[in-house]
Design a protein around this motif. Structure first.
Motif, mmCIF file in Angstrom:
data_model
loop_
_atom_site.group_PDB
_atom_site.id
_atom_site.type_symbol
_atom_site.label_atom_id
_atom_site.label_comp_id
_atom_site.label_asym_id
_atom_site.label_seq_id
_atom_site.Cartn_x
_atom_site.Cartn_y
_atom_site.Cartn_z
ATOM 1 N N ARG A 89 -9.097 -3.573 -0.574
ATOM 2 C CA ARG A 89 -8.194 -4.371 0.245
ATOM 3 C C ARG A 89 -8.405 -5.867 0.006
ATOM 4 N NH1 ARG A 89 -9.432 -2.058 6.054
ATOM 5 N NH2 ARG A 89 -11.525 -2.534 5.267
ATOM 6 N N ASN A 90 -9.559 -6.219 -0.594
ATOM 7 C CA ASN A 90 -9.773 -7.611 -0.984
ATOM 8 C C ASN A 90 -8.657 -8.101 -1.897
ATOM 9 O OD1 ASN A 90 -12.456 -8.852 -0.057
ATOM 10 N ND2 ASN A 90 -13.099 -6.797 -0.697
ATOM 11 N N TRP A 91 -8.107 -7.194 -2.720
ATOM 12 C CA TRP A 91 -7.043 -7.540 -3.655
ATOM 13 C C TRP A 91 -5.672 -7.064 -3.149
ATOM 14 C CZ3 TRP A 91 -11.779 -5.444 -5.014
ATOM 15 C CH2 TRP A 91 -12.640 -6.292 -5.734
ATOM 16 N N THR A 92 -5.626 -6.710 -1.878
ATOM 17 C CA THR A 92 -4.466 -6.142 -1.169
ATOM 18 C C THR A 92 -4.085 -4.764 -1.669
ATOM 19 O OG1 THR A 92 -2.716 -7.150 -2.525
ATOM 20 C CG2 THR A 92 -3.557 -8.448 -0.663
ATOM 21 N N ASP A 93 -4.986 -4.096 -2.419
ATOM 22 C CA ASP A 93 -4.766 -2.683 -2.741
ATOM 23 C C ASP A 93 -4.928 -1.857 -1.473
ATOM 24 O OD1 ASP A 93 -5.456 -4.071 -5.163
ATOM 25 O OD2 ASP A 93 -5.593 -2.113 -6.127
ATOM 26 N N ALA A 94 -4.184 -0.760 -1.349
ATOM 27 C CA ALA A 94 -4.242 0.088 -0.158
ATOM 28 C C ALA A 94 -5.271 1.191 -0.351
ATOM 29 C CB ALA A 94 -2.878 0.679 0.143
ATOM 30 N N SER A 95 -6.541 0.797 -0.519
ATOM 31 C CA SER A 95 -7.565 1.821 -0.764
ATOM 32 C C SER A 95 -8.962 1.223 -0.719
ATOM 33 C CB SER A 95 -7.351 2.479 -2.136
ATOM 34 O OG SER A 95 -7.451 1.517 -3.163
ATOM 35 N N PHE A 96 -9.933 2.134 -0.543
ATOM 36 C CA PHE A 96 -11.324 1.905 -0.903
ATOM 37 C C PHE A 96 -11.542 2.660 -2.216
ATOM 38 C CE2 PHE A 96 -10.959 2.075 3.700
ATOM 39 C CZ PHE A 96 -11.580 0.906 4.114
ATOM 40 N N LYS A 97 -12.381 2.129 -3.112
ATOM 41 C CA LYS A 97 -12.575 2.776 -4.407
ATOM 42 C C LYS A 97 -14.044 3.102 -4.633
ATOM 43 C CE LYS A 97 -12.175 0.391 -8.268
ATOM 44 N NZ LYS A 97 -11.479 -0.369 -9.336
ATOM 45 N N THR A 98 -14.311 4.362 -4.974
ATOM 46 C CA THR A 98 -15.664 4.778 -5.364
ATOM 47 C C THR A 98 -15.662 4.982 -6.871
ATOM 48 O OG1 THR A 98 -16.077 5.826 -3.229
ATOM 49 C CG2 THR A 98 -17.466 6.507 -5.064
ATOM 50 N N GLU A 127 -26.226 7.251 7.338
ATOM 51 C CA GLU A 127 -24.941 7.224 8.025
ATOM 52 C C GLU A 127 -24.309 5.847 7.878
ATOM 53 O OE1 GLU A 127 -23.765 10.045 9.177
ATOM 54 O OE2 GLU A 127 -25.669 10.986 8.607
ATOM 55 N N ALA A 128 -23.021 5.840 7.596
ATOM 56 C CA ALA A 128 -22.298 4.591 7.402
ATOM 57 C C ALA A 128 -20.885 4.755 7.943
ATOM 58 C CB ALA A 128 -22.287 4.200 5.927
ATOM 59 N N THR A 129 -20.080 3.717 7.781
ATOM 60 C CA THR A 129 -18.701 3.740 8.260
ATOM 61 C C THR A 129 -17.829 2.978 7.275
ATOM 62 O OG1 THR A 129 -19.465 3.758 10.569
ATOM 63 C CG2 THR A 129 -17.168 3.142 10.177
ATOM 64 N N PHE A 130 -16.658 3.546 6.969
ATOM 65 C CA PHE A 130 -15.704 2.773 6.190
ATOM 66 C C PHE A 130 -15.365 1.509 6.990
ATOM 67 C CE2 PHE A 130 -14.883 6.879 4.121
ATOM 68 C CZ PHE A 130 -14.780 6.486 2.790
ATOM 69 N N PRO A 131 -15.466 0.339 6.376
ATOM 70 C CA PRO A 131 -15.297 -0.906 7.142
ATOM 71 C C PRO A 131 -13.883 -1.063 7.692
ATOM 72 C CG PRO A 131 -15.442 -1.366 4.782
ATOM 73 C CD PRO A 131 -15.779 0.077 4.956
ATOM 74 N N THR A 132 -13.820 -1.614 8.900
ATOM 75 C CA THR A 132 -12.528 -1.934 9.500
ATOM 76 C C THR A 132 -12.010 -3.262 8.951
ATOM 77 O OG1 THR A 132 -13.097 -0.707 11.499
ATOM 78 C CG2 THR A 132 -11.300 -2.306 11.660
ATOM 79 N N HIS A 133 -12.853 -4.285 9.018
ATOM 80 C CA HIS A 133 -12.508 -5.569 8.406
ATOM 81 C C HIS A 133 -12.829 -5.494 6.921
ATOM 82 C CE1 HIS A 133 -11.697 -7.435 12.254
ATOM 83 N NE2 HIS A 133 -12.824 -6.927 12.721
ATOM 84 N N ILE A 134 -12.106 -6.240 6.126
ATOM 85 C CA ILE A 134 -12.264 -6.171 4.671
ATOM 86 C C ILE A 134 -13.670 -6.604 4.295
ATOM 87 C CG2 ILE A 134 -11.397 -7.006 2.460
ATOM 88 C CD1 ILE A 134 -8.683 -7.422 3.809
ATOM 89 N N SER A 135 -14.379 -5.724 3.624
ATOM 90 C CA SER A 135 -15.775 -5.975 3.264
ATOM 91 C C SER A 135 -15.838 -6.767 1.958
ATOM 92 C CB SER A 135 -16.522 -4.658 3.110
ATOM 93 O OG SER A 135 -17.851 -4.878 2.701
#
Length: 559
Positions: free
Chosen positions: A186-195, A143-151
């Motif tokens: 979001r580290n690069w200010t993209d509006a997404s998480f990428k798998t 179990e995990a969680t999409f991070p709230t703060h930029i990981s």
């Protein structure tokens, strides 16, 4: 191939819809993937990146489309080019009711070094904080969680599948062809998480020789989650049927009607009148006797004298309730009511006297005095096809049935509601301005013999079950042999049982969970023209997956 500013600013998109899915297709990329209009993923595409992480530009060389009732398949032949490198491949998009599958097969045209070739998924930024289950290639789950703060680093690694929930829908991404991991773009200010694949822990760049191939598949599937809560929403009302306009069409029954079945509703007059949906009082009485069932008599008359004559023709010792309505007004009129109430008292009648409307809720709502304060209960009827006849529009009436019942209870000042007849096709034209032509007479509904009728009936029972609903009458006795009629008979046996609350959307799936001594008997119906997979979760955590064909109705027992 270089892009101009104009081509970038005027990039075109195609919009695809199949079953519950809708997407925007920009080139070979799926963008803004939605399920039943609700957002799911930001994007899904195939990428080719060189040794310096520069992305080769894709061009669609050819496109094939194949559509059937079961699926939509797009086959895109794509060429990637740039930075002195070339690559070719095929992207196949398969849309089915339960899933979207994207398959990629690519081959190097000439040797070059690459840091990444394959499919990537862009998750929405508003998934931040959302729980997710990560399945590893060995089948283990965490179990995990999409991070709230930029990981700063990959929040999920070693991925074979991801499971998460949005808007009461369980989504699953299954990956094949490589091991995937997720980074926070979001580290690069993209509006997404990428798998993506291949994991950055593996050496890169990788040299691809001419003819070397890469094959990957990602499948996005959806399954509605329905949670049954351990709190009552009401009790199963008395359920029954009506005599219809011609009792000669009623089938002979080898099996008796359930003991819990509601009295047979008959709209009675001195003489039958097909245009108004009326049956002769004597004929209705004979039918009720043959079926060994009590009568719910709704008298239709022009004058008090006519109403009293019909009342006297009824077998009052076998009549559970009596109502009276004007032949043209379709509501309980004071003069008719006073005559019936006085005559019923004179005859020693001990059943219920009911008042209100025999047509739509409209007439009750516009003539609230028709719900006589000295009546034991209030009535109105329902047909969902006053204005539209499309199946989707009929389904959309279900939550409005709940609203109408709630308002009817206010009008009744808390007295019981006897709702019905509830029929797919109108029994008569309640707003006719002159006598109907022959072709305007009610003829039933072609949907009545289909699974749709049963699914809609379950949705209606669920919508109308609530405080104050004492009984609901569906269809006619002649329809008990249909799928809808058989469902009605089964539901009727649970009269008085507690019905549990759910979080389902009534336009998609109807769930009617009844508490029984053996567990929770959950009646379920697919209210759409697409196959659905749902997960039903009991108040005690027991879960069961259920695959439903279009308009299918079924029942299951949950512990």
């Amino acid at each position: 191939m270089s892009e101009t500013a104009e081509s970038r600013l005027q990039a075109t998109s195609k919009y695809l819809n199949f079953g519950p899915w809708s997407v925007e297709l920009r080139g070979e990329e799926l963008v803004q993937i939605r399920h039943r209009g609700l957002p799911v993923l930001r994007g899904l595409r195939a990428v080719v990146r060189n040794h310096n992480w520069l992305t080769l530009a894709p061009s669609i060389i050819a496109c094939q489309a194949h559509e059937s009732a079961e699926s939509l398949r797009l086959i895109l032949d794509v060429a990637w080019e740039g930075y002195a490198a070339r690559y070719s491949g095929r992207v196949t998009l398969l849309f089915q009711a339960e899933s979207i599958t994207v398959s990629f097969q690519g081959a190097a045209v000439e040797g070059f070094a690459s840091n990444r070739i394959g499919l990537v998924v862009l998750h929405r930024p508003d998934d931040a904080g959302r729980p997710v289950t990560v399945t590893a290639p060995d089948g283990s789950r965490s179990e995990a969680t999409f991070p709230t703060h930029i990981s700063a680093h990959q929040p999920f690694q070693n991925i074979a599948a991801l499971d998460w929930e949005r808007d009461h829908i369980a989504y699953r991404l299954a990956f094949d062809g490589d091991v995937f991991e997720t980074e926070d773009q979001r580290n690069w200010t993209d509006a997404s998480f990428k798998t993506y694949s291949t994991p950055l822990s593996k050496p890169f760049p990788v040299t691809h020789h001419p003819g070397d191939t890469v094959r990957q598949t990602i499948r996005l599937s959806a399954r509605q989650i329905i949670r049954i809560r351990d709190e009552p929403s009401g009790a199963v009302p008395a359920l029954g049927t009506s005599a219809g306009t011609s009792t000669s069409e009623a089938p002979s029954r080898a099996d008796p009607l359930p003991a819990e079945f509601a009295p047979l509703l008959a709209e009675v007059a001195l003489d039958a009148d097909a245009a108004l949906g009326l049956v002769a009082a004597a004929e209705a009485a004979a039918l009720a006797k043959n079926l060994n069932i009590r009568l719910d008599a709704r008298i239709i008359a022009d004058t008090p004298e006519e109403a009293v004559a019909v009342l006297r023709a009824l077998p009052l010792d076998r009549t559970a309730r009596v109502g009276v309505y004007g032949r043209t007004s379709h509501i309980t009129q004071d003069t008719l009511w006073d005559a019936i109430a006085a005559e019923a008292k004179e005859l020693g009648y001990r059943g219920e006297l009911v008042a209100g409307a025999r047509s739509h809720f409209t007439e009750l709502n516009r003539n609230q005095d028709s719900a006589r304060q000295d009546a034991d209960a209030v009535t109105y009827a329902i047909t969902p096809q006053m204005h539209a006849t499309e199946p989707a529009a009929i389904v959309e009436t279900l939550p409005m049935q709940t609203l109408a019942a709630d308002d009817a209870l206010l009008i009744s000042n808390g007295r019981p509601l006897h709702i019905g007849p509830v029929t797919l096709a109108p029994r008569f034209n309640a707003v006719a301005t002159q006598p109907p032509l022959a072709e305007e007479l009610p003829t039933g509904d072609t949907l009545q013999e289909t699974p749709f009728a049963a699914a809609w009936l379950l949705g209606s029972v669920a919508a109308l079950t609530g405080p104050g609903t004492a009984s609901i009458t569906y269809g006619t006795i002649a329809e008990l042999g249909t799928a809808a009629g058989q469902l009605l008979l089964k539901l009727a046996t649970h009269r008085g049982s507690e019905v549990l609350a759910t979080d389902t959307e009534p336009e998609t799936v109807a769930i009617y969970p009844v508490r029984t001594p053996g567990g929770i008997r959950a009646f379920a119906a697919n209210l759409t023209a697409n196959a659905l997979t749902v997960r039903i979760i009991s108040p005690y955590g027991a879960a069961q997956d259920l695959s439903l064909a279009p308009w299918q109705t079924t029942a299951l027992l949950l512990p």
